[in-house]
Design a protein around this motif. Structure first.
Motif, PDB file in Angstrom:
ATOM      1  N   ALA A 156       0.998  -1.239  -0.018  1.00 36.57           N
ATOM      2  CA  ALA A 156       0.029  -0.002   0.223  1.00 36.57           C
ATOM      3  C   ALA A 156       1.008   0.954  -0.018  1.00 36.57           C
ATOM      4  O   ALA A 156       0.344   2.549  -0.517  1.00 36.57           O
ATOM      5  CB  ALA A 156      -0.925   0.120   1.222  1.00 36.57           C
ATOM      6  N   ASP A 157       2.088   0.941   0.484  1.00 36.98           N
ATOM      7  CA  ASP A 157       3.215   2.057   0.371  1.00 36.98           C
ATOM      8  C   ASP A 157       3.990   2.059  -0.974  1.00 36.98           C
ATOM      9  O   ASP A 157       4.991   1.428  -0.993  1.00 36.98           O
ATOM     10  CB  ASP A 157       4.003   2.241   1.709  1.00 36.98           C
ATOM     11  N   ALA A 158       3.314   2.817  -1.983  1.00 35.68           N
ATOM     12  CA  ALA A 158       3.811   2.933  -3.171  1.00 35.68           C
ATOM     13  C   ALA A 158       5.458   3.611  -3.211  1.00 35.68           C
ATOM     14  O   ALA A 158       6.119   3.081  -3.921  1.00 35.68           O
ATOM     15  CB  ALA A 158       3.205   3.634  -4.072  1.00 35.68           C
ATOM     16  N   GLU A 159       5.669   4.660  -2.412  1.00 38.66           N
ATOM     17  CA  GLU A 159       6.777   5.165  -2.301  1.00 38.66           C
ATOM     18  C   GLU A 159       7.967   4.091  -1.648  1.00 38.66           C
ATOM     19  O   GLU A 159       9.062   4.105  -2.077  1.00 38.66           O
ATOM     20  CB  GLU A 159       6.753   6.260  -1.012  1.00 38.66           C
ATOM     21  N   ARG A 160       7.756   3.447  -0.633  1.00 46.80           N
ATOM     22  CA  ARG A 160       8.128   2.197  -0.411  1.00 46.80           C
ATOM     23  C   ARG A 160       8.812   1.230  -1.200  1.00 46.80           C
ATOM     24  O   ARG A 160       9.712   0.884  -1.545  1.00 46.80           O
ATOM     25  CB  ARG A 160       7.748   1.227   1.144  1.00 46.80           C
ATOM     26  N   LEU A 161       7.756   0.837  -2.196  1.00 47.56           N
ATOM     27  CA  LEU A 161       8.038  -0.304  -3.022  1.00 47.56           C
ATOM     28  C   LEU A 161       8.819   0.339  -4.355  1.00 47.56           C
ATOM     29  O   LEU A 161       9.685  -0.085  -4.669  1.00 47.56           O
ATOM     30  CB  LEU A 161       6.511  -0.679  -3.582  1.00 47.56           C
ATOM     31  N   ARG A 197      17.642  -8.198   3.216  1.00 55.15           N
ATOM     32  CA  ARG A 197      16.684  -7.012   4.119  1.00 55.15           C
ATOM     33  C   ARG A 197      15.261  -6.743   3.829  1.00 55.15           C
ATOM     34  O   ARG A 197      14.464  -6.687   4.604  1.00 55.15           O
ATOM     35  CB  ARG A 197      17.488  -5.527   4.097  1.00 55.15           C
ATOM     36  N   GLU A 198      15.166  -7.061   2.308  1.00 56.32           N
ATOM     37  CA  GLU A 198      13.668  -6.998   1.829  1.00 56.32           C
ATOM     38  C   GLU A 198      12.927  -8.151   2.529  1.00 56.32           C
ATOM     39  O   GLU A 198      11.762  -7.983   2.969  1.00 56.32           O
ATOM     40  CB  GLU A 198      13.887  -6.928   0.275  1.00 56.32           C
ATOM     41  N   VAL A 199      13.750  -9.320   2.470  1.00 53.70           N
ATOM     42  CA  VAL A 199      12.869 -10.474   3.217  1.00 53.70           C
ATOM     43  C   VAL A 199      12.795 -10.052   4.551  1.00 53.70           C
ATOM     44  O   VAL A 199      11.501 -10.629   4.995  1.00 53.70           O
ATOM     45  CB  VAL A 199      13.733 -11.801   2.914  1.00 53.70           C
ATOM     46  N   ASP A 200      13.637  -9.667   5.265  1.00 50.07           N
ATOM     47  CA  ASP A 200      13.472  -9.436   6.662  1.00 50.07           C
ATOM     48  C   ASP A 200      12.296  -8.590   7.051  1.00 50.07           C
ATOM     49  O   ASP A 200      11.636  -8.540   8.150  1.00 50.07           O
ATOM     50  CB  ASP A 200      14.607  -9.026   7.543  1.00 50.07           C
ATOM     51  N   GLU A 201      12.223  -7.470   6.074  1.00 49.75           N
ATOM     52  CA  GLU A 201      11.013  -6.584   6.423  1.00 49.75           C
ATOM     53  C   GLU A 201       9.703  -6.914   5.694  1.00 49.75           C
ATOM     54  O   GLU A 201       8.725  -6.149   5.894  1.00 49.75           O
ATOM     55  CB  GLU A 201      11.812  -5.239   5.609  1.00 49.75           C
ATOM     56  N   GLY A 202       9.615  -8.231   5.360  1.00 49.32           N
ATOM     57  CA  GLY A 202       8.555  -8.687   4.765  1.00 49.32           C
ATOM     58  C   GLY A 202       8.213  -8.265   3.315  1.00 49.32           C
ATOM     59  O   GLY A 202       6.810  -8.439   3.161  1.00 49.32           O
TER      60      GLY A 202
END
Length: 163
Positions: A91-96, A141-146
């Protein structure tokens, strides 16, 4: 039938040949991946794209095709591997967007080739002897952050039948 296509294969050339791999043996019933190849003098075909869904194939591998233009066996491996990463929808397009940018930059800085299928799925060519430490750290890091999943495409060998 759903076709998985390569819009911009890394090895695209005028002499490329398109054939298909049935994805049913890998649990993806009703799906076919359209792959790009270069014909070789010995009757085999070298993979010139980075497979998105087909297990057990990598850039440069040589395969044999059926008369119906389906991959039927791997004749010779190239030593390359495929690392596939799927980013979770957010839902956070900026994070993606930041995650995609970081991954693209890391791939580029590592000197690796990649192909994207949509904006969240990337297949990365890993030649023999490549130092994957920086990219692995980022992906972990991406995996750890889900926010991501990754796998090696050679975790399952190529097959034309269900295991």
């Amino acid at each position: 039938m759903k076709y998985i296509v390569h819009e911009d294969p890394v090895g695209r050339a005028e002499s490329n040949y398109i054939a298909q791999a049935d994805l049913a043996p890998f649990g993806l019933d009703g799906q076919i991946e359209q792959l790009w190849f270069r014909p070789k003098e010995d009757g085999t075909y070298a993979v010139t794209c980075i497979p998105f869904m087909t297990y057990g194939l990598a850039l440069g591998d040589r395969v044999r095709l059926s008369p119906a233009n389906r991959v039927v066996e791997v004749a010779q491996t190239s030593g390359h591997r495929v690392l596939r990463t799927l980013l979770e929808p957010s839902a956070d397009a900026e994070r993606l967007g930041r995650s995609i940018g970081h991954i693209k930059n890391s791939i580029k800085e590592s000197g690796l080739l990649s192909e994207w299928h949509g904006e969240r799925f990337v297949a990365i060519d890993v030649p023999p002897g490549t130092d994957m430490s920086p990219l692995f750290a980022l992906l972990q890091r991406e995996v750890d952050e889900g926010g991501a999943f990754w796998e090696w495409a050679d975790a399952t060998p190529f097959s034309t039948t269900r295991n």
